[in-house]
Design a protein around this motif. Structure first.
Motif, PDB file in Angstrom:
ATOM      1  N   ASP A 107       5.611   4.221   2.072  1.00 39.79           N
ATOM      2  CA  ASP A 107       6.282   5.528   2.731  1.00 39.79           C
ATOM      3  C   ASP A 107       6.883   5.181   4.066  1.00 39.79           C
ATOM      4  N   ARG A 108       6.590   3.904   4.641  1.00 40.01           N
ATOM      5  CA  ARG A 108       6.995   3.725   6.023  1.00 40.01           C
ATOM      6  C   ARG A 108       8.725   3.882   6.094  1.00 40.01           C
ATOM      7  N   THR A 118       0.858  -1.195  -0.085  1.00 38.57           N
ATOM      8  CA  THR A 118      -0.148   0.002  -0.103  1.00 38.57           C
ATOM      9  C   THR A 118       0.995   1.314   0.043  1.00 38.57           C
ATOM     10  N   GLN A 119       0.235   2.551  -0.242  1.00 31.30           N
ATOM     11  CA  GLN A 119       0.913   3.512  -0.132  1.00 31.30           C
ATOM     12  C   GLN A 119       1.668   3.844   1.139  1.00 31.30           C
ATOM     13  N   ALA A 120       0.879   3.631   2.287  1.00 33.82           N
ATOM     14  CA  ALA A 120       1.733   3.684   3.363  1.00 33.82           C
ATOM     15  C   ALA A 120       2.830   2.734   3.747  1.00 33.82           C
ATOM     16  N   GLU A 121       2.511   1.534   3.178  1.00 33.29           N
ATOM     17  CA  GLU A 121       3.798   0.629   3.535  1.00 33.29           C
ATOM     18  C   GLU A 121       4.993   1.155   2.725  1.00 33.29           C
TER      19      GLU A 121
END
Length: 169
Positions: free
Chosen positions: A105-106, A100-103
């Protein structure tokens, strides 16, 4: 980097790896393992380095750190390398396809083999991994030319053109 861009980049990486293996398959086993004096001695060793780097990074993405890439000296032919690489390739693609985008960017913390601990956004490590393969596939093209055989183009633009033509068909 978006999830779609990551998927496209790893689709390209897989496509380019397959084309490099196809080019290497034009050679005899003796030519495949022949020392040529590049960053890694032979075509086999260079392809195995790409494969090993993909393995070590996938392991890092799973939270596992290793002190070395496994010994792949038993792999001496293109066919054996393809067979070895296939499940690893599938696992890496499945991983990237699920991000995902959050993953992306983490902040991703990992231990390298030689240089200690690092932290950076996950997408940077993914981008590094595909760029690393591109660098060594350029060496593979040179090594194939040194043996009197024509390499198969692995440029990103060839990938885009091939996909566009397939979409029209």
């Amino acid at each position: 980097m978006t999830p779609e861009e990551a998927r496209l980049l790893f689709d390209y990486n897989t496509w380019a790896n397959h084309r490099s293996l196809d080019a290497a398959a034009q050679l005899s086993t003796e030519q495949f393992v022949k020392p040529l004096g590049s960053s890694f001695s032979s075509l086999r060793d260079t392809l195995m380095h790409i494969c090993g780097a993909e393995w070590i990074w996938f392991e890092r993405f799973q939270g596992r750190s290793h002190s070395a890439i496994p010994d792949f000296s038993h792999i001496q032919t293109v066919d054996t390398l393809r067979t070895h690489w296939a499940p690893q390739e599938r696992a890496l693609l499945d991983y990237v396809n699920g991000l995902t985008q959050a993953e992306l960017d983490r902040l991703f913390e990992y231990k390298t083999i030689n240089f200690g601990m690092y932290t950076n956004p996950l997408w940077q490590s993914l981008q590094h991994l595909t760029n690393h393969g591109t660098y060594h596939r350029g060496q593979i093209a040179t090594m194939i030319r040194q043996q009197g055989t024509k390499p198969i183009a692995t440029d990103l633009m060839h990938f885009y053109r091939e996909r566009a033509a397939a979409a029209k068909a």
